[in-house]
Structures are given as C-alpha cells and as structure tokens.
Design an enzyme around this catalytic site. Structure first.
Site, short mmCIF file in Angstrom:
data_model
loop_
_atom_site.label_atom_id
_atom_site.label_comp_id
_atom_site.label_asym_id
_atom_site.label_seq_id
_atom_site.Cartn_x
_atom_site.Cartn_y
_atom_site.Cartn_z
CG ASP A 13 -0.82 0.89 2.58
OD1 ASP A 13 0.28 1.38 2.73
OD2 ASP A 13 -1.32 1.15 3.22
CG ASP A 14 0.30 3.71 2.22
OD1 ASP A 14 -0.34 4.11 1.63
OD2 ASP A 14 0.69 4.38 3.73
CG HIS A 134 -4.18 6.26 3.52
ND1 HIS A 134 -3.02 5.80 3.36
CD2 HIS A 134 -3.90 7.45 3.79
CE1 HIS A 134 -1.80 6.22 3.92
NE2 HIS A 134 -2.32 7.68 4.05
ZN LIG Z 1 -2.59 3.50 2.95
#
Ligand SMILES: [Zn+2]
Length: 289
Positions: A13-14, A134
C-alpha cells in the site's frame, strides 16, 4: 476432503508516498513478495509510482484517500467538509469522528473520490483494477479473532476491533452495489514489527481454516470452496527521508520508521516464499480473480 487452494493478493500500500517507498515496493514486487499495489494519487511521488508500475508491469489499483494530505479535487481544497482549518484532510482518527458526527458531506466525498479515479486514470492510462482505502477509510471484511492477539497493545486492539465491526456492517452495502471482495482479509495483525514468518503462517492457516469451516463473510452456507481468495495488506518500503514524501504534510512516523524495511525483508524471505508453494498459495492480483 482436499485442502482448498488459496489465491492470495499481497498488496503493497501507499505506492507513491515517497521515492524511497516506491523503490522498496518495486524491489519487493521483483522479488516475488507482493503481487499488487495501491496508488495514493495525492501523494508527492504518485507520478513516478505510476511510471514504475508501467515499466515493471505491476498490477495497480487506487488507494482512495480521504484522511491524509490535500484533496485532489481543486474545488474542495479551499473550503469543504473534508478538510480542517489548515486545508488538510482530518486525519485517520479525525475522519472517523467527523463521519460519526455527520459532519462530512457525502456529495463532497463522492466528488473527491471521482477526482481521485480521474487522476488515477490520467497517471496510469487505465481505470483502477481495484480500490481500497488509506487508513481503512473504506471498510472491508477483515481478519477475525483479532481479540485473540495478546501481543497487540490495547489501543491497537481497540482500533482493530472497531475496523472489524465497521467491516461487518459494510457487508450489506457492498452486496447491494455488487462490489466484490476477497473471502478473507489479512494484514492488521501482521503490520510492521508484528510481521514475522510464524505470524504470516498463522494468518495463512487462518484464511484456509476459515473457509473450510464456512466462517468467512462470503461463504454463505459453510460450503467448502475449492479456491479461496484472500488479501494480505502490507507496507514494504525503505524508510522515508524526513523531508521527502507524504501527501502535503510530510511523511508520517510509520513511514520514517524501520517497520517498512522490516516488512520488506520478511516479505521476500526465501522461507516465506517456500511456505507459499508448500501451502499451495498462489500470489495474484485483483485483476486475476
Ligand atoms: Zn495507506
């Protein structure tokens, strides 16, 4: 009865958070440690991330963000219910509070999400293969039995239990709109320093066992499905430099910590990759499901 086969989406992620995160995620993908990435379109290295995904053929989806940094939609950047007086989203806890108090305009939420999808398309050249949130702003059926993880500090247990409850509440909504999700979601209890090979093994066994016993959200009648789908959310990367990264407010503590690199080394550990083949776990992307 034969053991069900596990199709596992390991999502980094991110993606786009900072150049160091981007590099760590690409390294992890190339080592076979992740099979999918989620792009934060309002993060400062999003464009570079999208180019890297193209270059290395990394399956990519949208990491919808309503809690960190600046809105993507220009008309929401000056005054909107989504931001605080400094012009930033309300943050992980603030977002949940504002939502609970009914202070967020759902029209503005929709407007912002549409803008993020548009920007995703502009950066990558295609629509997202999947979408997640998120800091859990979307809710998903999550790992069960979180209460039985004694190594987690109390505040984390409380937070995860709330995420779990929200996830269960969201099932009727997801079903109504034809949104599909994996049978099992893993990753809350294997974050950062909590990630270890035995811990990942426990999570995988949990996924396989949950489906055999029919306790997942989507296995309605306890049916024994031959193929189980699961998502493992992970956060590999090299630690962010203090001045570089984030979505407008600089990189947060977790991003600068050694936890990211710890996850990176766990995920590409040969003994984990061997465990996948031993358990007949096949890594794949959402577009393969
Ligand atoms: Zn995230």
């Amino acid at each position: 009865m034969p053991q069900p086969r596990l199709m596992l989406v390991v999502t980094g992620d991110d993606f786009g958070y900072c150049p160091r995160r981007n590099q760590g995620i690409v390294d992890c993908f190339q080592a076979g440690g992740i099979s999918n990435v989620s792009l934060l379109v309002n993060a400062c290295a999003a464009r570079e991330a999208a180019d890297l995904a193209k270059r290395h053929n990394i399956p990519i989806g949208l990491h919808a963000n309503l809690s960190e940094g600046i809105p993507t939609c220009q008309s929401l950047q000056q005054a909107s219910t989504l931001i605080n007086h400094s012009g930033f989203f309300h943050g992980k806890v603030g977002f949940r509070q504002a939502l609970e108090r009914g202070q967020l305009s759902m029209k503005q939420v929709e407007q912002e999400l549409r803008a993020q999808v548009r920007l995703f398309r502009e950066l990558t050249g295609h629509l997202p293969h999947h979408m997640d949130g998120h800091q859990h702003v979307h809710v998903l059926p999550v790992e069960r039995g979180l209460h039985s993880c004694p190594w987690l500090p109390a505040h984390l247990q409380r937070f995860y239990t709330q995420v779990e409850k929200d996830a269960l509440d969201s099932i009727p909504v997801f079903t109504r709109y034809g949104i599909r999700w994996p049978d099992v979601y893993l990753g809350l209890t294997t974050m950062g320093q909590n990630m270890s090979i035995p811990n990942l093994q426990r999570a995988l066994n949990h996924a396989l066992a949950a489906v055999s016993s029919g306790t997942t959200s989507s296995s309605a009648s306890g049916c024994n499905k031959p193929v189980v789908t699961a998502e493992l959310m992970v956060h590999p990367g090299y630690p962010s430099h203090p001045q570089e990264g984030g979505c407008g407010e600089g990189p947060d503590e977790f991003s600068q910590s050694a936890d990211r690199q710890h996850e990176l080394s766990m995920l590409r550990d040969p003994s984990l990759l061997a465990l996948y083949s031993q358990k007949r776990v096949q890594l794949c992307a959402f577009k393969d499901l």
